[in-house]
Scaffold this active site. Sequence first.
Site, PDB file in Angstrom:
ATOM      1  N   GLU A  24      60.230 -54.461  61.452  1.00 33.32           N
ATOM      2  CA  GLU A  24      58.894 -54.851  60.982  1.00 33.32           C
ATOM      3  C   GLU A  24      57.808 -53.940  61.542  1.00 33.32           C
ATOM      4  O   GLU A  24      56.923 -53.510  60.799  1.00 33.32           O
ATOM      5  CB  GLU A  24      58.645 -56.310  61.415  1.00 33.32           C
TER       6      GLU A  24
ATOM      7  N   HIS B 221      60.404 -51.356  70.685  1.00 35.70           N
ATOM      8  CA  HIS B 221      60.199 -52.545  71.515  1.00 35.70           C
ATOM      9  C   HIS B 221      61.494 -53.310  71.640  1.00 35.70           C
ATOM     10  O   HIS B 221      62.384 -53.184  70.799  1.00 35.70           O
ATOM     11  CB  HIS B 221      59.117 -53.459  70.918  1.00 35.70           C
TER      12      HIS B 221
HETATM   13  P1  AMP Z   1      60.706 -56.168  64.585  1.00 42.51           P
HETATM   14  O1  AMP Z   1      59.938 -54.887  64.343  1.00 42.51           O
HETATM   15  O2  AMP Z   1      61.614 -56.514  63.430  1.00 42.51           O
HETATM   16  O3  AMP Z   1      61.452 -56.144  65.906  1.00 42.51           O
HETATM   17  O4  AMP Z   1      59.658 -57.356  64.662  1.00 42.51           O
HETATM   18  C1  AMP Z   1      58.380 -57.154  65.187  1.00 42.51           C
HETATM   19  C2  AMP Z   1      57.929 -58.380  65.936  1.00 42.51           C
HETATM   20  O5  AMP Z   1      56.578 -58.178  66.296  1.00 42.51           O
HETATM   21  C3  AMP Z   1      58.005 -59.696  65.160  1.00 42.51           C
HETATM   22  O6  AMP Z   1      58.773 -60.646  65.898  1.00 42.51           O
HETATM   23  C4  AMP Z   1      56.538 -60.122  65.027  1.00 42.51           C
HETATM   24  O7  AMP Z   1      56.353 -61.516  65.110  1.00 42.51           O
HETATM   25  C5  AMP Z   1      55.895 -59.402  66.195  1.00 42.51           C
HETATM   26  N1  AMP Z   1      54.477 -59.105  65.998  1.00 42.51           N
HETATM   27  C6  AMP Z   1      53.889 -58.519  64.930  1.00 42.51           C
HETATM   28  N2  AMP Z   1      52.566 -58.393  65.116  1.00 42.51           N
HETATM   29  C7  AMP Z   1      52.306 -58.920  66.335  1.00 42.51           C
HETATM   30  C8  AMP Z   1      51.115 -59.098  67.112  1.00 42.51           C
HETATM   31  N3  AMP Z   1      49.911 -58.732  66.652  1.00 42.51           N
HETATM   32  N4  AMP Z   1      51.221 -59.695  68.324  1.00 42.51           N
HETATM   33  C9  AMP Z   1      52.413 -60.089  68.799  1.00 42.51           C
HETATM   34  N5  AMP Z   1      53.585 -59.942  68.121  1.00 42.51           N
HETATM   35  C10 AMP Z   1      53.523 -59.373  66.908  1.00 42.51           C
END
Ligand code: AMP
Length: 130
Positions: free
Chosen positions: A88, A93
């Site tokens: 996403e 991370h």
């Molecule tokens: P992934 O890239 O598939 O590991 O997922 C990205 C993660 O980032 C997801 O669990 C989202 O809920 C989280 N996420 C996206 N935007 C934010 C934000 N502004 N603050 C905290 N977490 C976030």
Amino acid sequence: MSTVFSKIIRREIPAHIIAEDDNYIAFLDINPLSKGHTLVVPKMEIDYIFDLPQDILPGLFAFAQKVAKAIDKYSDAERIGIAVIGLEVPHAHVHLVPINGLFDIDFSKPKLMLNPEELDEITEKIRSYL
Ligand code: AMP
């Protein structure tokens, strides 16, 4: 590539920050799988975790270890699971997720809806264990 995580690092958007140093930051996931679900992020803008430089990747896990121990003290869960997804947000991370079983780290399940006060409280509690 600059993403929402860089905006958090630069304090351009708010986040529930658990810990930070020169190279890494940890903050609560905005859509948690369980209470205490935290993202640990290198400040360097690199999408794919395995493209991180060799002097940054091990430090990410050392930083995650400190944060995970604090989450563990906060949480009643059996242990802190760790996952790398990255589908996403294209900024490397790791997810630290309190888990009692496999189902707790199933990213396809509905996320918790926590209000800002609950997220504030979780942040404070985890930070107190660092
Ligand atoms: P992934 O890239 O598939 O590991 O997922 C990205 C993660 O980032 C997801 O669990 C989202 O809920 C989280 N996420 C996206 N935007 C934010 C934000 N502004 N603050 C905290 N977490 C976030």
